[in-house]
Scaffold this motif. Structure first.
Motif, PDB file in Angstrom:
ATOM      1  N   ALA A 263       0.837  -1.206   0.000  1.00 36.77           N
ATOM      2  CA  ALA A 263       0.000   0.000   0.000  1.00 36.77           C
ATOM      3  C   ALA A 263       0.870   1.253   0.000  1.00 36.77           C
ATOM      4  O   ALA A 263       0.576   2.222  -0.704  1.00 36.77           O
ATOM      5  N   ILE A 264       1.941   1.234   0.762  1.00 42.10           N
ATOM      6  CA  ILE A 264       2.854   2.383   0.797  1.00 42.10           C
ATOM      7  C   ILE A 264       3.495   2.575  -0.564  1.00 42.10           C
ATOM      8  O   ILE A 264       3.598   3.701  -1.069  1.00 42.10           O
ATOM      9  N   GLY A 265       3.926   1.492  -1.188  1.00 41.85           N
ATOM     10  CA  GLY A 265       4.529   1.571  -2.518  1.00 41.85           C
ATOM     11  C   GLY A 265       3.554   2.140  -3.534  1.00 41.85           C
ATOM     12  O   GLY A 265       3.914   2.997  -4.350  1.00 41.85           O
ATOM     13  N   LYS A 266       2.313   1.676  -3.502  1.00 45.72           N
ATOM     14  CA  LYS A 266       1.306   2.181  -4.433  1.00 45.72           C
ATOM     15  C   LYS A 266       1.029   3.656  -4.194  1.00 45.72           C
ATOM     16  O   LYS A 266       0.867   4.429  -5.145  1.00 45.72           O
ATOM     17  N   SER A 267       0.998   4.066  -2.934  1.00 48.06           N
ATOM     18  CA  SER A 267       0.724   5.476  -2.650  1.00 48.06           C
ATOM     19  C   SER A 267       1.870   6.356  -3.131  1.00 48.06           C
ATOM     20  O   SER A 267       1.638   7.460  -3.633  1.00 48.06           O
ATOM     21  N   GLU A 268       3.112   5.870  -3.016  1.00 46.82           N
ATOM     22  CA  GLU A 268       4.251   6.637  -3.514  1.00 46.82           C
ATOM     23  C   GLU A 268       4.181   6.814  -5.025  1.00 46.82           C
ATOM     24  O   GLU A 268       4.471   7.892  -5.552  1.00 46.82           O
ATOM     25  N   VAL A 269       3.777   5.771  -5.724  1.00 46.08           N
ATOM     26  CA  VAL A 269       3.632   5.851  -7.177  1.00 46.08           C
ATOM     27  C   VAL A 269       2.535   6.850  -7.543  1.00 46.08           C
ATOM     28  O   VAL A 269       2.699   7.676  -8.441  1.00 46.08           O
ATOM     29  N   LEU A 270       1.421   6.794  -6.826  1.00 49.73           N
ATOM     30  CA  LEU A 270       0.326   7.724  -7.096  1.00 49.73           C
ATOM     31  C   LEU A 270       0.737   9.172  -6.828  1.00 49.73           C
ATOM     32  O   LEU A 270       0.383  10.078  -7.590  1.00 49.73           O
ATOM     33  N   ILE A 271       1.504   9.388  -5.757  1.00 53.76           N
ATOM     34  CA  ILE A 271       1.973  10.739  -5.440  1.00 53.76           C
ATOM     35  C   ILE A 271       2.869  11.256  -6.559  1.00 53.76           C
ATOM     36  O   ILE A 271       2.728  12.405  -7.011  1.00 53.76           O
ATOM     37  N   GLU A 272       3.782  10.420  -7.051  1.00 55.45           N
ATOM     38  CA  GLU A 272       4.661  10.825  -8.146  1.00 55.45           C
ATOM     39  C   GLU A 272       3.851  11.131  -9.407  1.00 55.45           C
ATOM     40  O   GLU A 272       4.132  12.114 -10.107  1.00 55.45           O
ATOM     41  N   ASP A 273       2.861  10.306  -9.699  1.00 53.03           N
ATOM     42  CA  ASP A 273       2.006  10.545 -10.875  1.00 53.03           C
ATOM     43  C   ASP A 273       1.269  11.873 -10.747  1.00 53.03           C
ATOM     44  O   ASP A 273       1.165  12.628 -11.718  1.00 53.03           O
ATOM     45  N   HIS A 274       0.753  12.158  -9.564  1.00 53.12           N
ATOM     46  CA  HIS A 274       0.028  13.413  -9.359  1.00 53.12           C
ATOM     47  C   HIS A 274       0.967  14.614  -9.463  1.00 53.12           C
ATOM     48  O   HIS A 274       0.594  15.649 -10.030  1.00 53.12           O
ATOM     49  N   GLU A 275       2.179  14.489  -8.938  1.00 56.10           N
ATOM     50  CA  GLU A 275       3.144  15.578  -9.044  1.00 56.10           C
ATOM     51  C   GLU A 275       3.496  15.847 -10.500  1.00 56.10           C
ATOM     52  O   GLU A 275       3.587  17.001 -10.917  1.00 56.10           O
ATOM     53  N   ASP A 276       3.678  14.785 -11.285  1.00 64.36           N
ATOM     54  CA  ASP A 276       3.961  14.949 -12.714  1.00 64.36           C
ATOM     55  C   ASP A 276       2.794  15.623 -13.425  1.00 64.36           C
ATOM     56  O   ASP A 276       2.986  16.504 -14.266  1.00 64.36           O
ATOM     57  N   ALA A 277       1.582  15.205 -13.085  1.00 61.92           N
ATOM     58  CA  ALA A 277       0.396  15.798 -13.710  1.00 61.92           C
ATOM     59  C   ALA A 277       0.275  17.277 -13.343  1.00 61.92           C
ATOM     60  O   ALA A 277      -0.067  18.108 -14.195  1.00 61.92           O
TER      61      ALA A 277
ATOM     62  N   ASP B 147       2.774  19.284 -12.598  1.00 60.43           N
ATOM     63  CA  ASP B 147       3.821  19.989 -13.342  1.00 60.43           C
ATOM     64  C   ASP B 147       3.387  20.246 -14.778  1.00 60.43           C
ATOM     65  O   ASP B 147       3.577  21.341 -15.314  1.00 60.43           O
ATOM     66  N   ASP B 148       2.804  19.227 -15.419  1.00 58.24           N
ATOM     67  CA  ASP B 148       2.316  19.383 -16.793  1.00 58.24           C
ATOM     68  C   ASP B 148       1.228  20.449 -16.858  1.00 58.24           C
ATOM     69  O   ASP B 148       1.215  21.287 -17.770  1.00 58.24           O
ATOM     70  N   LEU B 149       0.314  20.419 -15.909  1.00 59.06           N
ATOM     71  CA  LEU B 149      -0.765  21.403 -15.871  1.00 59.06           C
ATOM     72  C   LEU B 149      -0.213  22.810 -15.685  1.00 59.06           C
ATOM     73  O   LEU B 149      -0.674  23.757 -16.324  1.00 59.06           O
TER      74      LEU B 149
ATOM     75  N   ASP C 231       1.645  28.511 -20.609  1.00 60.48           N
ATOM     76  CA  ASP C 231       1.521  28.714 -22.048  1.00 60.48           C
ATOM     77  C   ASP C 231       0.220  29.446 -22.383  1.00 60.48           C
ATOM     78  O   ASP C 231       0.206  30.377 -23.193  1.00 60.48           O
ATOM     79  N   LEU C 232      -0.856  29.032 -21.764  1.00 60.62           N
ATOM     80  CA  LEU C 232      -2.158  29.657 -22.004  1.00 60.62           C
ATOM     81  C   LEU C 232      -2.153  31.111 -21.556  1.00 60.62           C
ATOM     82  O   LEU C 232      -2.676  31.982 -22.261  1.00 60.62           O
TER      83      LEU C 232
END
Length: 58
Positions: free
Chosen positions: A17-31, A33-35, A41-42
């Motif tokens: 569960a901790i590993g999955k949450s770390e992956v989700l946190i990284e994914d959200h941080e990347d998202a 940053d992209d936003l 740009d907008l």
């Protein structure tokens, strides 16, 4: 299942569960940053558009 096996099972599940949450946190941080980049740009395009309108009106 004895107490030691149950504790190992619970520990394994907790680590997964901790590993999955770390992956989700990284994914959200990347998202985020992209936003942020897309928002910048907008904002740039909106600024240019408003300057063109201001120039046309003056």
């Amino acid at each position: 299942m004895n107490e030691s096996e149950e504790q190992n099972f619970a520990t394994d599940n907790l680590m997964k569960a901790i590993g999955k949450s770390e992956v989700l946190i990284e994914d959200h941080e990347d998202a985020l940053d992209d936003l942020s980049e897309k928002t910048e740009d907008l904002e740039g395009w909106i600024t240019i558009f408003l300057k063109v309108i201001k120039s046309a009106l003056l």
